[in-house]
Design an enzyme around this catalytic site. Structure first.
Site, PDB file in Angstrom:
ATOM      1  N   HIS A   1      -1.687  -6.591   1.088  1.00 24.48           N
ATOM      2  CA  HIS A   1      -1.315  -5.183   1.023  1.00 24.48           C
ATOM      3  C   HIS A   1      -1.850  -4.398   2.211  1.00 24.48           C
ATOM      4  O   HIS A   1      -2.595  -4.915   3.046  1.00 24.48           O
ATOM      5  CB  HIS A   1      -1.818  -4.568  -0.286  1.00 24.48           C
ATOM      6  CG  HIS A   1      -3.302  -4.654  -0.492  1.00 24.48           C
ATOM      7  ND1 HIS A   1      -4.191  -3.778   0.084  1.00 24.48           N
ATOM      8  CD2 HIS A   1      -4.064  -5.521  -1.216  1.00 24.48           C
ATOM      9  CE1 HIS A   1      -5.423  -4.085  -0.277  1.00 24.48           C
ATOM     10  NE2 HIS A   1      -5.375  -5.148  -1.062  1.00 24.48           N
TER      11      HIS A   1
ATOM     12  N   CYS B   1      -8.444  -9.643  -2.270  1.00 25.96           N
ATOM     13  CA  CYS B   1      -7.086  -9.586  -1.734  1.00 25.96           C
ATOM     14  C   CYS B   1      -7.106  -9.613  -0.208  1.00 25.96           C
ATOM     15  O   CYS B   1      -8.159  -9.564   0.423  1.00 25.96           O
ATOM     16  CB  CYS B   1      -6.382  -8.325  -2.222  1.00 25.96           C
ATOM     17  SG  CYS B   1      -5.972  -8.361  -3.986  1.00 25.96           S
TER      18      CYS B   1
END
Length: 331
Positions: free
Chosen positions: A290, A306
């Protein structure tokens, strides 16, 4: 329309710094370095923020470019690398453009609260001010814009400013989602991107690599991945889908450093949201690739497991991948 006139330097001072304070004096902007950064950025070997300074992200980008072009891997602008970059010399390091009303008018989210529960009350997690929006649009930092322009430059409609040349080589987007199209345009993401056969997240190099059908390295992005508390999940995963301008479902029980483990909230979309402008979902539950509200920290900070990219790199990657693309995470 209300006329907006703000001094560039004053707005920089009013912008809340999102990065850790520097511990040493920062080097001055070097236009030769900026030129190399701009060329690499356009070619898909992202050097991080375009700031005219050396550093680990530029070294990694040079190594990626050298690998893709079968050059000796030095991480330096040596003679062979300079020769390979020479055909792209007409991509000048800076462009001078007039300011328009849209970027100056906002809407802006200032002050932007740190508490997720307070963020959830906002209509969007947008930029704090015009200089932050302009910096992201041109893949740079507010401080770099001040370095390229006089501090007393007036941010008003029609004022001509110097920016790093992050303008895309094509805007012929094949995108139907109007909001996502606006995001791509606002981030100066090029419309023509290579198609990914697989991606590799390399922890040792702090980069995400993109390979095509012929197993050629066609793009590379600096990345922040994992931490001691939330290590990168080494293994073979798969991209499940892509969410553009996503909302963020905050669940404090998933964060080891959250004070209250019972808080939940849905945060609105926006470039200053926890996952930035795009979420690329992975087959590993709760993990994804992301964007970020803090582009200057990519490759230097830690994440909750992440993979974080700058918003413009995450958006670019989203044009390269699709559901089913393998994602290999290696140490």
């Amino acid at each position: 329309m209300k006329k907006i006139v703000i001094a560039l330097g004053a707005l920089l001072l009013a912008t809340v710094s999102r990065a850790a304070p520097p511990v040493v004096q920062q080097p001055a902007l070097d236009r030769s370095v900026l030129h190399v950064q701009v060329i690499l950025d356009k070619l898909g070997f992202a050097p991080g923020v375009l700031d005219g300074k050396g550093g680990q992200s530029l070294v990694a980008a040079l190594k990626g470019f050298q690998t893709a072009n079968n050059l000796k891997i030095t991480g330096k602008v040596d003679a062979a690398t300079l020769k390979a970059l020479y055909p792209y010399r007409n991509w000048r390091p800076t462009v001078t453009l007039p300011l328009n009303a849209d970027v100056l008018a906002g809407p802006f989210a200032n002050p932007l609260p740190k508490d997720p529960l307070e963020q959830a009350k906002l209509p969007a997690l947008g930029y704090r001010n015009a200089i932050e929006a302009l910096a992201e649009r041109f893949h740079t930092t507010p401080a770099t814009l001040v370095a390229l322009n006089a501090p007393d430059t007036q941010l008003s409609v029609g004022t001509r400013m110097v920016f790093p040349n992050a303008l895309p080589t094509s805007r012929a987007y094949d995108v139907k989602d109007a909001t996502w199209l606006a995001t791509l345009k606002s981030l100066n993401v090029g419309a023509i991107q290579p198609r990914a056969k697989r991606i590799v997240v390399d922890k040792s190099e702090s980069v995400l690599k993109v390979y095509d059908d012929n197993n050629r390295l066609v793009a590379q992005f600096p990345a922040t991945m994992g931490s001691t508390h939330d290590p990168l999940p080494i293994g073979k995963w798969t991209i499940k889908g892509i969410s553009y301008n996503p909302k963020f479902h905050y669940n404090s029980s998933l964060f080891w450093d959250a004070d209250n483990k019972d808080e939940k909230a849905t945060l609105p979309p926006g470039p200053n949201g926890p996952v930035g402008v795009v979420w690329i979902d992975l087959s590993k539950p709760h993990y994804g690739i992301h964007g970020t509200p803090s582009p200057e920290t990519i490759g230097r900070a830690e994440s909750h497991g992440c993979i974080r990219l700058t918003n413009w790199d995450a958006a670019r990657l989203a044009l390269m991948v699709k559901s089913g693309v393998p994602a290999v995470f290696q140490p």
